[in-house]
Design a protein around this motif. Structure first.
Motif, PDB file in Angstrom:
ATOM      1  N   ASP A 164       4.514 -56.027 -47.687  1.00 19.22           N
ATOM      2  CA  ASP A 164       4.861 -55.261 -46.500  1.00 19.22           C
ATOM      3  C   ASP A 164       6.251 -55.693 -46.033  1.00 19.22           C
ATOM      4  N   LYS A 165       7.111 -54.718 -45.637  1.00 24.08           N
ATOM      5  CA  LYS A 165       8.459 -55.068 -45.168  1.00 24.08           C
ATOM      6  C   LYS A 165       8.415 -55.919 -43.907  1.00 24.08           C
ATOM      7  N   THR A 166       7.428 -55.712 -43.081  1.00 25.86           N
ATOM      8  CA  THR A 166       7.224 -56.568 -41.921  1.00 25.86           C
ATOM      9  C   THR A 166       6.196 -57.611 -42.347  1.00 25.86           C
ATOM     10  N   VAL A 167       6.657 -58.567 -43.118  1.00 29.03           N
ATOM     11  CA  VAL A 167       5.775 -59.524 -43.773  1.00 29.03           C
ATOM     12  C   VAL A 167       4.886 -60.231 -42.756  1.00 29.03           C
ATOM     13  N   VAL A 168       3.612 -60.129 -43.007  1.00 21.25           N
ATOM     14  CA  VAL A 168       2.623 -60.851 -42.229  1.00 21.25           C
ATOM     15  C   VAL A 168       1.960 -61.805 -43.211  1.00 21.25           C
ATOM     16  N   ALA A 169       2.137 -63.079 -42.959  1.00 16.17           N
ATOM     17  CA  ALA A 169       1.544 -64.084 -43.830  1.00 16.17           C
ATOM     18  C   ALA A 169       1.051 -65.234 -42.976  1.00 16.17           C
ATOM     19  N   MET A 186      -4.687 -72.178 -48.265  1.00 12.53           N
ATOM     20  CA  MET A 186      -4.398 -70.908 -48.919  1.00 12.53           C
ATOM     21  C   MET A 186      -3.461 -70.104 -48.021  1.00 12.53           C
ATOM     22  N   THR A 187      -2.627 -69.312 -48.663  1.00  9.14           N
ATOM     23  CA  THR A 187      -1.728 -68.424 -47.942  1.00  9.14           C
ATOM     24  C   THR A 187      -2.150 -66.999 -48.254  1.00  9.14           C
ATOM     25  N   VAL A 188      -2.270 -66.203 -47.200  1.00 11.88           N
ATOM     26  CA  VAL A 188      -2.637 -64.793 -47.330  1.00 11.88           C
ATOM     27  C   VAL A 188      -1.447 -63.991 -46.782  1.00 11.88           C
ATOM     28  N   THR A 189      -0.963 -63.046 -47.593  1.00  7.13           N
ATOM     29  CA  THR A 189       0.184 -62.224 -47.220  1.00  7.13           C
ATOM     30  C   THR A 189      -0.204 -60.761 -47.342  1.00  7.13           C
ATOM     31  N   ARG A 190       0.103 -59.981 -46.304  1.00  9.19           N
ATOM     32  CA  ARG A 190      -0.231 -58.559 -46.307  1.00  9.19           C
ATOM     33  C   ARG A 190       0.601 -57.831 -47.354  1.00  9.19           C
TER      34      ARG A 190
END
Length: 184
Positions: free
Chosen positions: A7-12, A176-180
């Motif tokens: 996503d361009k508006t990175v949500v992580a 853990m890392t979760v990125t949209r």
């Protein structure tokens, strides 16, 4: 294989992982050098959909599992969410599955981890389950009951959720890392 579009508006978010032992099924510290882990669990802070503010869960231990197709959540959450489909999903008690019209209007649904919300694309919430005797498709909800909300129960976010994020596990750091992902 092309890279996954974020996503361009990175949500992580990076969250700690709670590990459960493969030998006895009990919580085990990742710092224990003799620990053998069977699966890794994160605390889900909540599920967001119409009417979800009325639901409080006692146990948010949830496996992020690419080997499971569906989401298996506390029964109260699954039942309340499936009641939001138009037309409503119906529970087949014999099979333990919520069936939905293949063309149903899917209610928005998000999972909150580490203070961030991760929406599930509506296209992931209706899955083809086969065909009926009449040759018409039969569909199931991507969000099913994982049992009662008790401290010893563990829930699962499967591919229905994981299609919408990129998850990275750092076993050494026990996180853990979760990125949209970008919507597809």
């Amino acid at each position: 294989m092309p890279p996954v579009a974020l996503d361009k508006t990175v949500v992580a978010v990076t969250v700690p992982v709670q590990s459960y032992s493969a030998t006895d099924g009990n919580p085990t510290s990742a710092s224990d050098p003799n620990a053998v882990f069977f699966y890794y669990i994160a605390d889900v802070e909540g599920y967001t959909f119409h009417g979800s503010k009325k639901l409080n869960t006692k146990n948010n231990n949830t496996i992020l599992d690419s080997g499971t197709t569906l989401n298996y959540l506390p029964s109260a959450v699954a039942e309340a969410y499936n009641a939001q489909f138009v037309p409503k999903a119906t529970l087949n008690e014999e099979l333990g599955l919520h069936f939905v019209d293949c063309d149903a209007k899917v209610p928005p649904f998000s999972v909150k981890l580490g203070g961030k919300s991760f929406p599930i694309d509506a296209r992931d919430q209706i899955l083809l389950g086969g065909t009926g005797d009449d040759g018409k498709p039969i569909c199931i909800s991507g969000t099913q009951s994982g049992g009662e909300d008790t401290p010893e129960n563990v829930f699962i976010l499967g591919d229905v959720f994981l299609h919408n994020v990129v998850s990275t596990f750092n076993v050494k750091a026990n996180e853990m890392t979760v990125t949209r992902r970008k919507k597809y």
